[in-house]
Design a protein around this motif. Sequence first.
Motif, PDB file in Angstrom:
ATOM      1  N   ASP A   1      -7.566 -11.044  -4.286  1.00 25.29           N
ATOM      2  CA  ASP A   1      -8.243 -11.467  -3.060  1.00 25.29           C
ATOM      3  C   ASP A   1      -7.461 -11.038  -1.822  1.00 25.29           C
ATOM      4  O   ASP A   1      -8.037 -10.562  -0.840  1.00 25.29           O
ATOM      5  CB  ASP A   1      -8.423 -12.987  -3.033  1.00 25.29           C
ATOM      6  N   GLN A   2      -6.147 -11.200  -1.867  1.00 24.01           N
ATOM      7  CA  GLN A   2      -5.323 -10.850  -0.712  1.00 24.01           C
ATOM      8  C   GLN A   2      -5.317  -9.344  -0.450  1.00 24.01           C
ATOM      9  O   GLN A   2      -5.339  -8.927   0.709  1.00 24.01           O
ATOM     10  CB  GLN A   2      -3.905 -11.371  -0.895  1.00 24.01           C
ATOM     11  N   MET A   3      -5.278  -8.548  -1.502  1.00 29.85           N
ATOM     12  CA  MET A   3      -5.287  -7.094  -1.317  1.00 29.85           C
ATOM     13  C   MET A   3      -6.600  -6.640  -0.682  1.00 29.85           C
ATOM     14  O   MET A   3      -6.598  -5.848   0.267  1.00 29.85           O
ATOM     15  CB  MET A   3      -5.054  -6.368  -2.647  1.00 29.85           C
ATOM     16  N   ILE A   4      -7.700  -7.144  -1.213  1.00 32.31           N
ATOM     17  CA  ILE A   4      -9.007  -6.755  -0.666  1.00 32.31           C
ATOM     18  C   ILE A   4      -9.126  -7.235   0.778  1.00 32.31           C
ATOM     19  O   ILE A   4      -9.594  -6.496   1.656  1.00 32.31           O
ATOM     20  CB  ILE A   4     -10.150  -7.284  -1.552  1.00 32.31           C
ATOM     21  N   GLN A   5      -8.674  -8.459   1.049  1.00 26.93           N
ATOM     22  CA  GLN A   5      -8.758  -8.988   2.413  1.00 26.93           C
ATOM     23  C   GLN A   5      -7.861  -8.213   3.373  1.00 26.93           C
ATOM     24  O   GLN A   5      -8.247  -7.941   4.507  1.00 26.93           O
ATOM     25  CB  GLN A   5      -8.408 -10.479   2.431  1.00 26.93           C
ATOM     26  N   ALA A   6      -6.666  -7.832   2.941  1.00 27.36           N
ATOM     27  CA  ALA A   6      -5.766  -7.054   3.806  1.00 27.36           C
ATOM     28  C   ALA A   6      -6.380  -5.686   4.121  1.00 27.36           C
ATOM     29  O   ALA A   6      -6.320  -5.215   5.269  1.00 27.36           O
ATOM     30  CB  ALA A   6      -4.392  -6.895   3.154  1.00 27.36           C
ATOM     31  N   ALA A   7      -6.980  -5.047   3.122  1.00 22.67           N
ATOM     32  CA  ALA A   7      -7.625  -3.743   3.340  1.00 22.67           C
ATOM     33  C   ALA A   7      -8.805  -3.892   4.298  1.00 22.67           C
ATOM     34  O   ALA A   7      -8.992  -3.068   5.199  1.00 22.67           O
ATOM     35  CB  ALA A   7      -8.079  -3.150   2.009  1.00 22.67           C
TER      36      ALA A   7
ATOM     37  N   VAL B   1      -2.812  -5.903  14.704  1.00 24.25           N
ATOM     38  CA  VAL B   1      -3.207  -6.725  13.551  1.00 24.25           C
ATOM     39  C   VAL B   1      -3.620  -5.818  12.388  1.00 24.25           C
ATOM     40  O   VAL B   1      -3.247  -6.058  11.227  1.00 24.25           O
ATOM     41  CB  VAL B   1      -4.340  -7.710  13.922  1.00 24.25           C
ATOM     42  N   ALA B   2      -4.366  -4.763  12.683  1.00 21.27           N
ATOM     43  CA  ALA B   2      -4.754  -3.797  11.640  1.00 21.27           C
ATOM     44  C   ALA B   2      -3.515  -3.202  10.998  1.00 21.27           C
ATOM     45  O   ALA B   2      -3.411  -3.104   9.770  1.00 21.27           O
ATOM     46  CB  ALA B   2      -5.625  -2.688  12.243  1.00 21.27           C
ATOM     47  N   ARG B   3      -2.551  -2.830  11.822  1.00 28.33           N
ATOM     48  CA  ARG B   3      -1.300  -2.230  11.340  1.00 28.33           C
ATOM     49  C   ARG B   3      -0.563  -3.195  10.416  1.00 28.33           C
ATOM     50  O   ARG B   3      -0.080  -2.820   9.347  1.00 28.33           O
ATOM     51  CB  ARG B   3      -0.441  -1.848  12.557  1.00 28.33           C
ATOM     52  N   HIS B   4      -0.482  -4.460  10.821  1.00 33.22           N
ATOM     53  CA  HIS B   4       0.220  -5.465  10.012  1.00 33.22           C
ATOM     54  C   HIS B   4      -0.518  -5.753   8.702  1.00 33.22           C
ATOM     55  O   HIS B   4       0.120  -5.955   7.663  1.00 33.22           O
ATOM     56  CB  HIS B   4       0.434  -6.748  10.814  1.00 33.22           C
ATOM     57  N   SER B   5      -1.832  -5.750   8.742  1.00 29.91           N
ATOM     58  CA  SER B   5      -2.613  -5.962   7.513  1.00 29.91           C
ATOM     59  C   SER B   5      -2.361  -4.844   6.514  1.00 29.91           C
ATOM     60  O   SER B   5      -2.197  -5.091   5.312  1.00 29.91           O
ATOM     61  CB  SER B   5      -4.106  -6.039   7.842  1.00 29.91           C
ATOM     62  N   LEU B   6      -2.340  -3.624   7.012  1.00 28.84           N
ATOM     63  CA  LEU B   6      -2.097  -2.489   6.104  1.00 28.84           C
ATOM     64  C   LEU B   6      -0.661  -2.495   5.593  1.00 28.84           C
ATOM     65  O   LEU B   6      -0.408  -2.078   4.459  1.00 28.84           O
ATOM     66  CB  LEU B   6      -2.443  -1.168   6.791  1.00 28.84           C
ATOM     67  N   GLU B   7       0.274  -2.976   6.389  1.00 34.34           N
ATOM     68  CA  GLU B   7       1.672  -3.092   5.926  1.00 34.34           C
ATOM     69  C   GLU B   7       1.761  -4.095   4.772  1.00 34.34           C
ATOM     70  O   GLU B   7       2.477  -3.881   3.796  1.00 34.34           O
ATOM     71  CB  GLU B   7       2.573  -3.515   7.081  1.00 34.34           C
TER      72      GLU B   7
ATOM     73  N   THR C   1      -0.907   6.408 -10.616  1.00 34.76           N
ATOM     74  CA  THR C   1      -1.330   7.414  -9.638  1.00 34.76           C
ATOM     75  C   THR C   1      -2.094   6.754  -8.505  1.00 34.76           C
ATOM     76  O   THR C   1      -1.859   7.040  -7.326  1.00 34.76           O
ATOM     77  CB  THR C   1      -2.190   8.497 -10.324  1.00 34.76           C
ATOM     78  N   ALA C   2      -3.007   5.868  -8.851  1.00 34.94           N
ATOM     79  CA  ALA C   2      -3.840   5.211  -7.834  1.00 34.94           C
ATOM     80  C   ALA C   2      -2.986   4.443  -6.827  1.00 34.94           C
ATOM     81  O   ALA C   2      -3.195   4.564  -5.617  1.00 34.94           O
ATOM     82  CB  ALA C   2      -4.836   4.278  -8.512  1.00 34.94           C
ATOM     83  N   ALA C   3      -2.038   3.660  -7.304  1.00 33.37           N
ATOM     84  CA  ALA C   3      -1.181   2.886  -6.390  1.00 33.37           C
ATOM     85  C   ALA C   3      -0.357   3.812  -5.509  1.00 33.37           C
ATOM     86  O   ALA C   3      -0.205   3.571  -4.305  1.00 33.37           O
ATOM     87  CB  ALA C   3      -0.281   1.946  -7.193  1.00 33.37           C
ATOM     88  N   ASN C   4       0.159   4.884  -6.075  1.00 33.90           N
ATOM     89  CA  ASN C   4       0.938   5.837  -5.290  1.00 33.90           C
ATOM     90  C   ASN C   4       0.086   6.559  -4.243  1.00 33.90           C
ATOM     91  O   ASN C   4       0.540   6.819  -3.130  1.00 33.90           O
ATOM     92  CB  ASN C   4       1.642   6.839  -6.204  1.00 33.90           C
ATOM     93  N   VAL C   5      -1.140   6.888  -4.594  1.00 30.56           N
ATOM     94  CA  VAL C   5      -2.051   7.517  -3.633  1.00 30.56           C
ATOM     95  C   VAL C   5      -2.278   6.574  -2.457  1.00 30.56           C
ATOM     96  O   VAL C   5      -2.250   6.984  -1.292  1.00 30.56           O
ATOM     97  CB  VAL C   5      -3.388   7.914  -4.301  1.00 30.56           C
ATOM     98  N   MET C   6      -2.476   5.298  -2.746  1.00 27.85           N
ATOM     99  CA  MET C   6      -2.687   4.334  -1.672  1.00 27.85           C
ATOM    100  C   MET C   6      -1.433   4.165  -0.820  1.00 27.85           C
ATOM    101  O   MET C   6      -1.526   4.028   0.398  1.00 27.85           O
ATOM    102  CB  MET C   6      -3.136   2.986  -2.229  1.00 27.85           C
ATOM    103  N   ILE C   7      -0.278   4.184  -1.439  1.00 23.44           N
ATOM    104  CA  ILE C   7       0.966   4.107  -0.667  1.00 23.44           C
ATOM    105  C   ILE C   7       1.043   5.278   0.307  1.00 23.44           C
ATOM    106  O   ILE C   7       1.360   5.087   1.488  1.00 23.44           O
ATOM    107  CB  ILE C   7       2.191   4.047  -1.606  1.00 23.44           C
ATOM    108  N   CYS C   8       0.718   6.473  -0.151  1.00 20.27           N
ATOM    109  CA  CYS C   8       0.717   7.654   0.728  1.00 20.27           C
ATOM    110  C   CYS C   8      -0.287   7.487   1.864  1.00 20.27           C
ATOM    111  O   CYS C   8       0.042   7.719   3.037  1.00 20.27           O
ATOM    112  CB  CYS C   8       0.371   8.922  -0.057  1.00 20.27           C
ATOM    113  N   LEU C   9      -1.499   7.101   1.528  1.00 19.71           N
ATOM    114  CA  LEU C   9      -2.554   7.003   2.530  1.00 19.71           C
ATOM    115  C   LEU C   9      -2.280   5.875   3.535  1.00 19.71           C
ATOM    116  O   LEU C   9      -2.517   6.035   4.733  1.00 19.71           O
ATOM    117  CB  LEU C   9      -3.915   6.820   1.864  1.00 19.71           C
ATOM    118  N   ILE C  10      -1.766   4.761   3.065  1.00 19.12           N
ATOM    119  CA  ILE C  10      -1.439   3.661   3.978  1.00 19.12           C
ATOM    120  C   ILE C  10      -0.305   4.076   4.912  1.00 19.12           C
ATOM    121  O   ILE C  10      -0.358   3.799   6.113  1.00 19.12           O
ATOM    122  CB  ILE C  10      -1.093   2.374   3.200  1.00 19.12           C
ATOM    123  N   ASN C  11       0.706   4.749   4.381  1.00 13.55           N
ATOM    124  CA  ASN C  11       1.793   5.224   5.247  1.00 13.55           C
ATOM    125  C   ASN C  11       1.270   6.171   6.325  1.00 13.55           C
ATOM    126  O   ASN C  11       1.669   6.083   7.491  1.00 13.55           O
ATOM    127  CB  ASN C  11       2.893   5.900   4.425  1.00 13.55           C
TER     128      ASN C  11
END
Length: 172
Positions: A35-41, A68-74, A125-135
């Motif tokens: 729930d927290q991951m989906i809400q943060a995204a 706030v968007a920046r902090h949510s993605l962090e 792979t999926a988690a790493n892709v998201m780490i790249c894209l979020i950064n």
Amino acid sequence: MPYQDLLTYQQATIIYDFTVEFCNRYIEKYSRTRDQMIQAARSGKQNIVEGSSFSRTSKKSEIKLIGVARHSLEELLEDYRDYLRQKALRTWSKDSPEAKSIRRLSRMPHKSYTTYRPYIKNPETAANVMICLINQTNYLLDRQIKSLEERFVREGGYTENLYRRRIAQRGY
């Protein structure tokens, strides 16, 4: 929506869509983390839209909401890092060939969730892709916040400018 905001929003939308599918596949259905991951995204994406909507009338609100968007993605970034660590999966280094490949995707015109969807099949792979894209998205948000702050200092805010116009109108 200004071009910079549009690019950031586009990436935040990809992050949101990818996160929903990632959670559906790899996080327990009734987990608080899910729930927290989906809400943060979602918060990252929605606050970019809301911040942009304030651009004309309140630079202060715009800056705050983009922050706030920046902090949510962090927060979401840390969830993906935690996932990899807790599952004893590999985290790509910033300069790994895989990370460089994902960074190249971000430069493609007309990218969307379907550009990244093939990477969802493997949780590491999926988690790493998201780490790249979020950064990448956080980098864009940092630049956007800095630009907004500089513009606010240089030009003032909406209310301040209205006051100046009113005073000029009165001839003071």
